[in-house]
Design an enzyme around this catalytic site. Structure first.
Site, PDB file in Angstrom:
ATOM      1  N   CYS A   1       0.845  -1.209   0.000  1.00  0.00           N
ATOM      2  CA  CYS A   1       0.000   0.000   0.000  1.00  0.00           C
ATOM      3  C   CYS A   1       0.875   1.252   0.000  1.00  0.00           C
ATOM      4  O   CYS A   1       0.569   2.248  -0.660  1.00  0.00           O
ATOM      5  CB  CYS A   1      -0.909   0.006   1.225  1.00  0.00           C
ATOM      6  SG  CYS A   1      -2.004  -1.401   1.325  1.00  0.00           S
TER       7      CYS A   1
ATOM      8  N   ASP B   1      -1.007  61.634  -0.183  1.00  0.00           N
ATOM      9  CA  ASP B   1      -0.772  61.634  -1.616  1.00  0.00           C
ATOM     10  C   ASP B   1      -1.875  62.501  -2.230  1.00  0.00           C
ATOM     11  O   ASP B   1      -2.961  62.616  -1.659  1.00  0.00           O
ATOM     12  CB  ASP B   1      -0.858  60.195  -2.140  1.00  0.00           C
ATOM     13  CG  ASP B   1      -0.793  60.158  -3.648  1.00  0.00           C
ATOM     14  OD1 ASP B   1       0.140  60.750  -4.199  1.00  0.00           O
ATOM     15  OD2 ASP B   1      -1.693  59.557  -4.265  1.00  0.00           O
TER      16      ASP B   1
ATOM     17  N   CYS C   1      -0.293  31.973  32.370  1.00  0.00           N
ATOM     18  CA  CYS C   1      -0.653  30.923  31.410  1.00  0.00           C
ATOM     19  C   CYS C   1      -0.199  31.311  30.012  1.00  0.00           C
ATOM     20  O   CYS C   1       0.236  30.466  29.223  1.00  0.00           O
ATOM     21  CB  CYS C   1      -2.160  30.705  31.416  1.00  0.00           C
ATOM     22  SG  CYS C   1      -2.832  30.245  33.005  1.00  0.00           S
TER      23      CYS C   1
ATOM     24  N   ASP D   1       2.298  54.316  -4.288  1.00  0.00           N
ATOM     25  CA  ASP D   1       2.323  54.753  -2.885  1.00  0.00           C
ATOM     26  C   ASP D   1       2.797  53.642  -1.948  1.00  0.00           C
ATOM     27  O   ASP D   1       3.085  53.907  -0.784  1.00  0.00           O
ATOM     28  CB  ASP D   1       0.918  55.196  -2.432  1.00  0.00           C
ATOM     29  CG  ASP D   1       0.447  56.424  -3.185  1.00  0.00           C
ATOM     30  OD1 ASP D   1       1.316  57.236  -3.561  1.00  0.00           O
ATOM     31  OD2 ASP D   1      -0.761  56.555  -3.405  1.00  0.00           O
TER      32      ASP D   1
END
Length: 830
Positions: free
Chosen positions: A18, A511, A95, A715
């Site tokens: 197999c 911009d 924890c 940009d």
């Protein structure tokens, strides 16, 4: 070539034959680079090219070979990616540290980060090592926690089911604990209660001892289990403190009950503190119940987003409409949506028209009109019309799924300030135990007139009041609420770090084109020759060349030519000159289209045009020169109107005390004209696309904290270079990927709101951390009896337990208060 490694569980393999069959069969697939089967664990590990095939193709091949490939989210090996785990049993900051260390200790795990508020851990695995869920489960269980599975946005969240079960369990135990504590307290104060005061003390104490045993060890069982698990890891946490405190009070009281003679012979009054032991456990557990309920509300935003996902879609198959599960919808399916229904997936409208409510995605309250060719998005609500659309993006590719993923990642991330709290919490518990033992010894042997009973009470008080639960919850709860509120308002924040940096910004750089302006410039004038045919000829040549360009000005020129009904010509040897324009050959003629600098570099004379352009330049319009066969033939004059929200946005930012800049490739005069229209005085003009990032760095070198607001691909470097990159909703995917904050709609007022949201969230985080540290730093000395010599003040352990319980509830409640603060901010800013 890219490669990925995954491990799949395979059922049905029984022998070496197999193994060979599966390995050979998989290697025959195009895209599989290697396949290796481990029969002992029934798994196959595949290395494959993800651009050629996916795991579903691998599973289909395994089925074709006669075996069963199990679909098990989380059981498959994980390599080279980020996944989120649901973890049960975490209670405090200690924890967090322990779970992170346990996961980082696994081979193949590069990073691990825990969010206590969501109960999830996010890990990043190395690309060449596969980590399977069994390893994760074993590591977490060894550390004393529960592995609840890999969290998946498409599936049910195991953390939700665990939280519901925990709430039910807590309710039962809190009720039992309070009832038993009330009975025990009545017995402890029998001298004050008619009918009980005459009962003999010794038998009553025996009854109290019997009642207290379940009140401490059954009701508070989780504390002892947690403390035991921590001890196995040679560490300690809040469970250790509660278990030690309650056990000390119970054991001492039991000794006093069973062996009173021993205390009398030592000259010590044999007091019992069964009421204290029981009440400590009940109050701490009550605090836990309130905390679990409050924590559930912090993830309200993400639950609302998930609630937008439709379950089914009405797919048109032939001449029939068939309801199918949303998971079965494929790209290219044609889907019908009736009035009032939710749109099931992203697509493009084929027929019909309607107004669609997209407020849940963008925050925009006005419905958007959709007709043939319009894009529609999953989760939005169709109005009164019926539409059909073709599915373009399905499943995890939809805009809604990506928003949910971004918000989940943001809520699971840590703000830098949280890491400080984690480091403090990791050493906090051992230090508290040392202080408690010191208190016990000092009050037993060094304080005149004191005895073991008083020393024990102070010892227990120190242990109980010092639990660091609030420290662990202070930051993640506020980040969850803050990022969730942002998502509901159309502001997607990438994570806790972005949220923290945004409030430090003192300079905002915008911009110009497409950000401050509409980004849809129009050709207003054509300056060329004296007659119409000369202007048309100029427009045809310029538009033909620009038809090969993606620049907004180029598209505007092409649009003008199309509107005029002009026929464009073929283009050869097109060359874009970044920041300047373009050149090429149109119908055999050499054409150059661009700004003044490009013409000057080409050595072309401009003197004859300058006088005619003076008025346009002075009014801030953009002049695009067109040269044909080595001579400038004319100029196309374009302008782009500022956005409606630009002026109010700039005013708001200035009112917040921020410095505002505009950056553009336009010449100085044009730039200052546009900047003046929106109220900006500081201008960086004639900046080439590649220089924008450099300009941002220059401002940073002057000590400014810079936020860059942009929308285009050019940009992206500046967005990445800025302290905070803000991409507006109409921007490109590249710009959004490089940004820290994405605005989901094209409204500049979201810029000051994003910065304000960051400020409000950080204010709440600072308040939370102050109270978390205050409870402990002020409570411990009081519990240790430092004030007793001066004011006669000692802290009863029951009050210590109540204070500790309320510390966790108060920080979560304060984080939820952010919703009210944000609602006021929205109302105030309009």
């Amino acid at each position: 070539m890219k490669s990925a490694r995954e491990s799949l569980a395979v059922r049905g393999m029984t022998c070496a034959a197999c193994v060979r069959r599966v390995e050979r069969g998989l290697k025959e697939l195009d895209g599989i680079l290697d396949a290796s089967v481990n029969l002992a664990v029934e798994r196959v590990t595949v290395v494959y090219d993800p651009e050629k095939l996916d795991l579903d193709a691998v599973r289909r091949r395994i089925r074709e070979l006669g075996y069963e490939a199990l679909q098990e989210p989380g059981a498959a090996g994980i390599s080279g990616r980020k996944v989120t785990l649901s973890v049960g049993g975490m209670t405090c900051a200690a924890c967090v540290r322990r779970v992170e260390n346990a996961l980082r200790g696994l081979e193949g795990v590069a990073e691990a980060s825990v969010n206590l508020a969501t109960g999830r851990a996010t890990i990043v695995t190395e690309p060449d090592v596969a980590v399977v869920s069994e390893q994760l489960k074993e590591a977490l269980e060894d550390a004393g926690y529960e592995f609840l599975g890999i969290w998946s946005e498409a599936g049910e969240d195991p953390q939700e089911a665990a939280r519901a079960q925990e709430t039910r369990d807590l309710k039962i135990k809190v009720i039992v604990g309070l009832v038993l504590s009330a009975a025990i307290m009545a017995g402890s104060m029998k001298s004050m209660i008619p009918g009980l005061r005459d009962l003999p003390t010794a038998p009553v104490n025996l009854v109290l001892m019997g009642l207290t045993f379940p009140a401490v060890f059954w009701v508070g069982g989780r504390f002892f289990t947690g403390a035991f698990k921590a001890a196995r890891q040679k560490t300690s946490d809040m469970n250790t403190l509660v278990a030690l405190g309650a056990t000390s009070a119970y054991v001492y009281s039991s000794m006093a009950t069973l062996f009173p003679g021993f205390f009398e012979r030592a000259g010590i009054m044999a007091h019992v503190y069964f009421d204290g032991a029981a009440m400590i456990v009940a109050l701490v557990l009550l605090g836990r119940l309130l905390e679990v309920r409050a924590r559930g509300k912090t993830s309200l935003a993400i639950k609302r987003l998930m609630g937008l996902r439709p379950r089914t879609a009405r797919v048109i198959r032939g001449d029939k409409e068939v309801d199918v599960l949303i998971e079965e919808v494929q790209k290219g399916d044609v889907i019908a949506v009736r009035p009032g229904e939710r749109i099931p997936t992203d697509g493009r409208v084929l027929s019909g028209s309607s107004h669609v409510d997209e407020s849940m995605l963008t925050g925009e309250s006005v419905p958007v009109f959709k007709t043939q060719g319009s894009d529609v998005f999953a989760g939005t609500i169709n109005g009164s019309g019926r539409i059909t659309f073709r599915a373009v993006r399905v499943g995890a590719e939809t805009a809604l799924a990506q928003i949910i993923r971004l918000v989940e990642e943001a809520q699971g991330s840590k703000a830098p300030v949280q890491r400080l709290a984690d480091r403090v919490a990791s050493v906090f518990v051992p230090v508290v135990i040392v202080i408690a033992v010191t208190t016990l010894l000092v009050w037993t042997f060094a304080v005149p007139g004191s005895d073991v009973s008083r020393a024990l009470l102070n010892f227990v008080s120190v242990l109980i009041i010092a639990c660091p639960c609030a420290m662990g919850l202070a930051t993640p709860t506020a980040v969850m609420v803050g990022t969730g509120l942002g998502a509901e308002s159309g502001i997607l924040i990438r994570g806790g770090e972005s949220l923290e940096r945004a409030h430090q910004v003192d300079t905002v750089v915008f911009d110009k084109t497409g950000t401050l302006t509409e980004g849809k410039p129009k050709v207003r004038e054509i300056v060329a020759g004296e007659n119409e045919s000369a202007r048309d000829e100029l427009l045809i040549l310029a538009a033909s060349l620009e038809s090969a360009s993606e620049h907004p000005l180029g598209r505007a020129i092409v649009r003008r030519a199309e509107e005029a009904g002009l026929v464009l010509k073929s283009v050869e040897r097109f060359e874009a000159v970044a920041g300047f324009g373009a050149r090429g050959v149109v119908a055999g003629r050499s054409v150059v289209v661009g700004n003044r600098r490009l013409m000057e570099e080409e050595g072309l004379p401009l003197d004859s045009l300058d006088g005619r352009l003076e008025e346009f330049i002075a009014s801030g319009k953009t002049c695009v020169y067109t040269a044909v066969d080595g001579m400038v033939r004319g100029v196309l004059v374009l302008s782009d109107a500022p956005k409606e929200s630009a002026v109010s946005c700039i005013q708001r930012l200035k009112a917040m005390g921020l410095e505002v800049w505009m950056i553009t490739g336009d010449n100085e005069r044009t730039a200052r004209t546009v900047a003046g229209e929106v109220g900006i005085e500081r201008v960086l003009s004639e900046v080439l696309p590649g220089e924008k990032a450099e300009k941002v760095r220059e401002l940073q070198e002057k000590g400014r904290k810079v936020a860059m607001v942009g929308d285009g691909i050019n940009d992206a470097p500046a967005l990445a270079a800025a302290d905070v990159g803000i991409a507006i909703g109409a921007g490109t995917d590249v710009a959004m990927e490089a940004s820290d904050i994405t605005l989901m709609r094209d409204d500049l007022m979201l810029v000051p709101r994003a910065i304000r949201l960051s400020s409000l969230t950080m204010k709440v985080i600072r308040q939370n951390l102050f109270w978390a540290f205050f409870y402990n730093s002020a409570g411990i000395p009081v519990a240790a009896g430092v004030l007793y010599p001066f004011f006669g003040i000692l802290l009863n352990p029951m009050f210590a337990a109540a204070a500790m319980a309320m510390s966790s509830v108060s920080v979560v409640g304060n984080a939820l208060r952010l919703r009210r603060l944000w609602a006021k901010e929205i109302k105030r800013s309009g």
